[in-house]
Design an enzyme around this catalytic site. Structure first.
Site, PDB file in Angstrom:
ATOM      1  N   CYS A 160       1.069  -0.762  -3.917  1.00 52.91           N
ATOM      2  CA  CYS A 160       2.348  -0.674  -3.197  1.00 52.91           C
ATOM      3  C   CYS A 160       3.548  -0.450  -4.112  1.00 52.91           C
ATOM      4  O   CYS A 160       4.686  -0.600  -3.665  1.00 52.91           O
ATOM      5  CB  CYS A 160       2.559  -1.937  -2.371  1.00 52.91           C
ATOM      6  SG  CYS A 160       1.275  -2.236  -1.140  1.00 52.91           S
ATOM      7  N   CYS A 187       8.288  -9.262   0.304  1.00 56.23           N
ATOM      8  CA  CYS A 187       6.869  -9.582   0.463  1.00 56.23           C
ATOM      9  C   CYS A 187       6.642 -10.669   1.500  1.00 56.23           C
ATOM     10  O   CYS A 187       5.543 -10.812   2.017  1.00 56.23           O
ATOM     11  CB  CYS A 187       6.259 -10.004  -0.880  1.00 56.23           C
ATOM     12  SG  CYS A 187       6.934 -11.553  -1.524  1.00 56.23           S
ATOM     13  N   CYS A 210      -1.204  -7.993   4.509  1.00 54.95           N
ATOM     14  CA  CYS A 210      -1.781  -8.100   3.163  1.00 54.95           C
ATOM     15  C   CYS A 210      -0.990  -9.092   2.320  1.00 54.95           C
ATOM     16  O   CYS A 210      -1.560  -9.943   1.635  1.00 54.95           O
ATOM     17  CB  CYS A 210      -1.811  -6.729   2.498  1.00 54.95           C
ATOM     18  SG  CYS A 210      -2.769  -6.673   0.970  1.00 54.95           S
ATOM     19  N   CYS A 211       0.334  -8.995   2.371  1.00 57.55           N
ATOM     20  CA  CYS A 211       1.184  -9.929   1.628  1.00 57.55           C
ATOM     21  C   CYS A 211       1.020 -11.353   2.149  1.00 57.55           C
ATOM     22  O   CYS A 211       1.023 -12.313   1.377  1.00 57.55           O
ATOM     23  CB  CYS A 211       2.651  -9.513   1.724  1.00 57.55           C
ATOM     24  SG  CYS A 211       3.120  -8.120   0.682  1.00 57.55           S
ATOM     25  N   CYS A 265       2.292  -5.147  -6.576  1.00 57.25           N
ATOM     26  CA  CYS A 265       0.874  -4.816  -6.644  1.00 57.25           C
ATOM     27  C   CYS A 265       0.671  -3.323  -6.880  1.00 57.25           C
ATOM     28  O   CYS A 265       1.520  -2.495  -6.525  1.00 57.25           O
ATOM     29  CB  CYS A 265       0.180  -5.235  -5.351  1.00 57.25           C
ATOM     30  SG  CYS A 265       0.193  -7.021  -5.053  1.00 57.25           S
TER      31      CYS A 265
END
Length: 243
Positions: A220, A239, A136-137, A217
């Site tokens: 998280c 990240c 995702c990062c 985010c």
């Protein structure tokens, strides 16, 4: 590099072996570290705009917990420096408001970097952050920055050694994935940072007052000391931008 400082080291440069957009080899990077080591962070930042072409300098900010510290310094030294903000699409609304407030307060010119729409939409539907936060990062943070890095020779960061184990052995200048990373505040202590914030009356991110000390985010990030509130329950501490 654009001054006579670079000319002292041109005889050892071989473009075929240099792996960064500035064209600096390990000897030149070591020379930069030796020259900048005795300077404080303000002197380092002022000097780097003489040693590197200003239009080839990249500055990023997450507009997180204490971003006012770094942005206050940058804006006071180089008020026309563009700030790149990686908009993951998952920021707290308070982060967006903080970005707008600091931009107005310091007269910042901010550019948002975003993932391609279809990639971001994939992570939203897949809830990628829940089962593969690294991926995702990578999609929402790392790839948007990687896309613009070839346009620059130097990336200024606000990292400090005490923040994480990964950052504890970073140098002032280092090569990271094709660009020269400049960490002018890497040896600033937590106490020195807090004193600067206090002395200049700098505003914290609004979520700091609610117990968030490291803010990323929404999916998280939870309340917690230091970076303990990031990627809760997972071994992840970075990240990926600074790896």
């Amino acid at each position: 590099m654009q001054t006579a400082f670079a000319d002292q080291y041109t005889d050892v440069t071989d473009d075929s072996t240099v792996g960064n957009s500035a064209g600096l080899d390990p000897n030149q990077i070591a020379a930069l570290n030796a020259a900048y080591e005795p300077l404080d962070f303000g002197e380092r930042i002022r000097r780097v705009y003489d040693d590197f072409a200003p239009d080839k300098v990249l500055v990023t900010s997450s507009f997180a917990a204490t971003s006012a510290y770094f942005l206050h310094i940058i804006s006071s030294i180089r008020p026309d420096q563009e700030i790149s903000f990686i908009d993951t699409g998952y920021h707290f609304q308070e982060t967006i408001s903080y970005r707008e407030f600091l931009s107005a307060e310091y007269g910042l010119k901010v550019r948002a970097l975003r993932a391609e729409d279809w990639k971001h939409e994939f992570t939203r539907k897949d809830k990628t952050w829940s089962h593969d936060p690294d991926f995702c990062c990578s999609i929402n943070k790392v790839e948007p920055l990687e896309a613009i890095k070839p346009n620059y020779h130097l990336w200024i960061s606000s990292l400090m050694r005490w923040q994480t184990d990964h950052r504890s052995d970073m140098a002032i200048f280092e090569e990271r994935r094709g660009i020269i990373k400049f960490n002018p505040m890497i040896d600033v202590t937590k106490e020195q940072r807090e004193a600067y914030i206090r002395d200049h009356g700098l505003p914290f991110h609004p979520l700091v007052a609610e117990g968030y000390q490291s803010i990323g985010c929404t999916h998280c990030t939870v309340k917690g000391d230091g970076r303990a509130g990031r990627w809760i329950g997972k071994p992840k501490t970075e990240c990926g931008l600074h790896l």
